[in-house]
Scaffold this motif. Structure first.
Motif, short mmCIF file in Angstrom:
data_model
loop_
_atom_site.label_atom_id
_atom_site.label_comp_id
_atom_site.label_asym_id
_atom_site.label_seq_id
_atom_site.Cartn_x
_atom_site.Cartn_y
_atom_site.Cartn_z
N VAL A 36 0.85 -1.19 0.00
CA VAL A 36 0.00 0.00 0.00
C VAL A 36 0.89 1.24 0.00
CG1 VAL A 36 -1.76 1.29 1.27
CG2 VAL A 36 -1.78 -1.21 1.32
N SER A 37 0.53 2.23 -0.82
CA SER A 37 1.27 3.48 -0.83
C SER A 37 0.33 4.62 -1.23
CB SER A 37 2.43 3.41 -1.82
OG SER A 37 3.21 4.58 -1.74
N GLY B 148 4.32 5.42 -4.07
CA GLY B 148 3.58 6.55 -4.60
C GLY B 148 4.31 7.85 -4.31
N HIS B 149 4.15 8.84 -5.19
CA HIS B 149 4.76 10.15 -5.01
C HIS B 149 3.95 10.93 -3.99
CE1 HIS B 149 6.12 14.23 -5.94
NE2 HIS B 149 7.17 13.67 -6.53
N GLY B 150 4.62 11.68 -3.14
CA GLY B 150 3.95 12.39 -2.06
C GLY B 150 2.99 13.48 -2.50
N LYS C 47 8.57 0.40 -13.51
CA LYS C 47 7.56 1.09 -14.31
C LYS C 47 7.06 2.30 -13.55
CE LYS C 47 6.06 -2.91 -16.97
NZ LYS C 47 4.93 -3.69 -17.47
N LEU C 48 6.85 3.37 -14.29
CA LEU C 48 6.27 4.59 -13.74
C LEU C 48 4.82 4.66 -14.19
CD1 LEU C 48 9.18 7.08 -14.45
CD2 LEU C 48 8.64 5.92 -12.31
N TRP C 49 3.95 4.95 -13.23
CA TRP C 49 2.52 5.04 -13.49
C TRP C 49 2.09 6.46 -13.21
CZ3 TRP C 49 0.42 0.51 -15.27
CH2 TRP C 49 1.20 -0.64 -15.09
N ALA C 50 1.29 7.03 -14.11
CA ALA C 50 0.84 8.41 -13.96
C ALA C 50 -0.65 8.50 -14.26
CB ALA C 50 1.61 9.33 -14.89
N ARG C 51 -1.29 9.42 -13.59
CA ARG C 51 -2.71 9.67 -13.84
C ARG C 51 -2.80 10.74 -14.92
NH1 ARG C 51 -7.36 12.42 -11.40
NH2 ARG C 51 -9.11 10.96 -11.44
N LEU D 238 1.56 10.08 -9.19
CA LEU D 238 2.58 9.23 -9.80
C LEU D 238 2.89 8.07 -8.86
CD1 LEU D 238 5.18 11.96 -10.86
CD2 LEU D 238 3.67 10.71 -12.39
N ALA D 239 3.24 6.94 -9.44
CA ALA D 239 3.66 5.78 -8.65
C ALA D 239 4.71 5.02 -9.45
CB ALA D 239 2.48 4.88 -8.34
N ALA D 240 5.52 4.26 -8.73
CA ALA D 240 6.54 3.44 -9.37
C ALA D 240 6.44 2.02 -8.83
CB ALA D 240 7.93 4.00 -9.10
N THR D 241 6.67 1.04 -9.70
CA THR D 241 6.74 -0.36 -9.30
C THR D 241 8.04 -0.94 -9.80
OG1 THR D 241 5.52 -1.03 -11.29
CG2 THR D 241 4.23 -0.75 -9.26
N THR D 242 8.59 -1.88 -9.03
CA THR D 242 9.78 -2.62 -9.47
C THR D 242 9.48 -4.10 -9.35
OG1 THR D 242 10.77 -2.61 -7.27
CG2 THR D 242 11.37 -0.81 -8.75
N SER D 243 10.23 -4.90 -10.11
CA SER D 243 9.91 -6.32 -10.20
C SER D 243 11.16 -7.16 -10.35
CB SER D 243 8.99 -6.53 -11.42
OG SER D 243 8.83 -7.89 -11.70
N THR D 244 10.98 -8.46 -10.09
CA THR D 244 12.08 -9.41 -10.30
C THR D 244 12.38 -9.61 -11.78
OG1 THR D 244 10.54 -11.28 -10.23
CG2 THR D 244 11.62 -10.67 -8.15
#
Length: 118
Positions: A34-35, A88-90, A105-109, A94-100
């Protein structure tokens, strides 16, 4: 924190008991992240199976009338591997995810919808 799950958006499996339908249960998710982002106007959550093969990245918006977060968008399997971080950006949507899988990935509204901007 008040989160409102909508069955149309949540990875639930409805089961039927001897006395009829039971409450929906989360379908195998073992990891939850959660962020908050955008001054807590938005919330990002990630639910995934232990093996990382089933993941649900959800973007929520705070509804001031109901005082609850409501799902705006659900992304099924946002990465090819297990997601290991969600941030999530404060102050921005914007949010970022990282993976194995070795990717982030950067996510934006954008125009009211959450999109991957990578």
């Amino acid at each position: 924190l008040s989160v409102s799950y909508n069955q149309d958006h949540a990875p639930y499996a409805r089961s039927t008991g001897k006395r009829g339908p039971t409450k929906p249960k989360l379908g195998g998710a073992s990891t939850t992240m959660v962020s908050y982002c955008c001054d807590e106007k938005h919330l990002c959550t990630l639910e995934q199976n232990a093996d990382g093969l089933g993941a649900w990245l959800k973007f929520w918006r705070f509804n001031p009338c109901t005082q609850r977060y409501e799902v705006e968008r659900t992304v099924l399997n946002p990465h090819e591997g297990k997601v290991v971080c969600l941030l999530g950006h404060g102050t921005r949507a914007l949010a970022a995810t990282t993976s194995t899988d070795g990717k982030f990935k950067l996510w934006a509204r954008v125009d009211g919808d959450w999109v991957c901007s990578c």
